[in-house]
Design a protein around this motif. Structure first.
Motif, mmCIF file in Angstrom:
data_model
loop_
_atom_site.group_PDB
_atom_site.id
_atom_site.type_symbol
_atom_site.label_atom_id
_atom_site.label_comp_id
_atom_site.label_asym_id
_atom_site.label_seq_id
_atom_site.Cartn_x
_atom_site.Cartn_y
_atom_site.Cartn_z
ATOM 1 N N UNK A 8 -6.708 -10.953 77.511
ATOM 2 C CA UNK A 8 -6.659 -11.160 78.906
ATOM 3 C C UNK A 8 -5.992 -10.020 79.649
ATOM 4 N N UNK A 11 -8.280 -7.888 81.611
ATOM 5 C CA UNK A 11 -8.384 -8.270 82.990
ATOM 6 C C UNK A 11 -7.229 -8.112 83.915
ATOM 7 N N UNK A 12 -5.957 -8.186 83.607
ATOM 8 C CA UNK A 12 -4.923 -7.756 84.292
ATOM 9 C C UNK A 12 -4.743 -6.458 84.770
ATOM 10 N N UNK A 15 -7.468 -6.020 87.667
ATOM 11 C CA UNK A 15 -6.850 -6.666 88.865
ATOM 12 C C UNK A 15 -5.798 -5.923 89.292
ATOM 13 N N UNK A 16 -5.017 -5.188 88.434
ATOM 14 C CA UNK A 16 -4.060 -4.336 89.168
ATOM 15 C C UNK A 16 -4.430 -3.235 89.858
#
Lengths: 217, 203
Positions: A8, A11-12, A15-16
């Motif tokens: 994950x 995804x992090x 999104x950053x």
């Protein structure tokens, strides 16, 4: 090889990036809004210790602004007149009336009258009256019809956006120097032609005007 | 499938948290709007009169031109008030004098110098007309002195009008005095005709 990042983390990271973009957009929006805000209100008269009326003194009696704001042509500040200036007339006129009690108290105790400020730019903004007066910017372009105000109010918001409106295109607002103190001045129909001519004759540096360091230094 | 969605929401939540923390870290105080320095007219609890502006220390010497030339500033020499202007007369000087006179003197002495200005009409004692014979005979230094030191019920104007401008006003008052007794012969020949036409004397 052991995995340092769990799945994950992808995804992090994504999104950053989105967050970063969102942040930049938000920053741009808030700065634009900030540049158009000011710290005090427009068209609201400010409470004063003495009910001094510009509409009477500058309007009805026709006293020139410079009789009281005598440094406006030569200094950064248009001074607020000392009590002595009031006394040049009020030593004889309406002596002892209650409306003027504050003036006489100040004169006798040698304590300055505590006027409340109407205009107060942020301390990180530099402003100079004489540069504007000498370049043909009239009092009324910034302060409105002071000669019709009983108590003074801010006629313009005096935000950065407002200053820049003129600094980007001064030719839209300039007038001959002889008309600077004429509050009733109406711009002629061919303002732009006159404006361009005045930019030439008064040697106004239009390149420097909108730069940050003109006002923030 | 179910697990994935919950991680997505966790990620959104943590991203929002990061954005919020970044914004919270950036300074939002308005202390730069009112910095700890004395701006003009700012009040100061430090001095007894509550003002940050201080009066001049007694004996302060101005560095302007006048401080070098005592006669120029005081308008007097060893023989008393000056009878001649200490600066050359030019059209520019008279125009400057006219502008300054209209700002500072006309409220009482009126534009023409007859002493019936707006403030006199509202109750200020009427000064003697500048066209009175006594004042026509007075020296320029006499007018300079009245502005500098005040005269009777008229306060001094020295704090608002620098010496250059006081001399310019004195010169302009002289011009005003001449104007009231001027004859057609004093008008330059090339504009006499125009003047008469504008007065309706001839067509």
């Amino acid at each position: 090889m052991p995995q340092y990042f769990p799945p994950n983390a992808n995804a992090f990271a994504r999104w950053t990036v989105y967050g970063g973009i969102l942040f930049v957009v938000l920053l741009a929006v808030s700065l634009t809004v900030f540049a158009r805000t000011t710290n005090n209100r427009v068209r609201v008269p400010v409470e004063q210790p003495i009910a001094f009326q510009h509409s009477l003194h500058a309007g009805e009696l026709g006293i020139d602004c410079r009789y009281c704001h005598s440094s406006v042509e030569v200094a950064a500040a248009a001074n607020i007149p000392p009590t002595e200036t009031c006394m040049t007339c009020h030593s004889q006129i309406r002596v002892g009336t209650p409306q003027l009690a504050g003036v006489y108290a100040s004169w006798e105790n040698e304590m300055p009258i505590r006027w409340n400020r109407v205009h107060d730019l942020a301390d990180f903004v530099y402003f100079n009256h004489s540069a504007h007066i000498g370049s043909g910017v009239g009092c009324s372009s910034c302060h409105g019809r002071v000669d019709q105000m009983d108590g003074i109010w801010k006629a313009e918001e005096m935000s950065m956006g407002w200053c820049l409106e003129c600094h980007r295109a001064p030719e839209k607002f300039l007038r001959p120097r002889s008309e600077v103190f004429n509050l009733a001045y109406e711009p002629p129909a061919d303002q732009l032609a006159l404006g361009h001519e005045l930019v030439e004759t008064y040697h106004i540096n239009t390149e420097k005007l909108p730069q940050c360091s003109t006002c923030h230094r | 499938m179910r697990r994935e969605r919950s991680t997505t929401w966790r990620n959104i939540a943590s991203s929002c948290g990061i954005i919020f923390l970044t914004l919270a870290l950036s300074a939002c105080g308005r202390n730069m709007f009112d910095q700890p320095k004395a701006e003009l007219y700012e009040a100061s609890p430090y001095f007894s009169d509550g003002s940050s502006a201080r009066p001049l220390v007694e004996g302060t010497v101005s560095r302007q031109r006048g401080s070098i030339d005592a006669t120029y500033v005081s308008g007097q020499d060893e023989n008393g008030l000056l009878s001649e202007l200490p600066i050359p007369v030019s059209l520019g000087l008279l125009q400057r004098g006219q502008e300054r006179y209209n700002i500072y003197c006309s409220p009482c002495h009126n534009y023409s110098g007859d002493g019936q200005g707006m403030i006199v009409q509202r109750g200020f004692p009427s000064p003697t007309s500048f066209h009175d014979q006594r004042l026509r005979d007075a020296t320029v230094g006499y007018f300079y002195n009245a502005m500098t030191n005040g005269f009777g019920r008229m306060l001094s104007y020295a704090s608002r009008i620098p010496p250059e401008d006081r001399w310019a006003i004195a010169a302009y008052i002289r011009a005003l005095q001449l104007s009231q007794y001027a004859t057609l012969e004093d008008v330059p020949e090339d504009i006499r005709l125009e003047l008469l036409q504008s007065q309706g004397a001839i067509r």
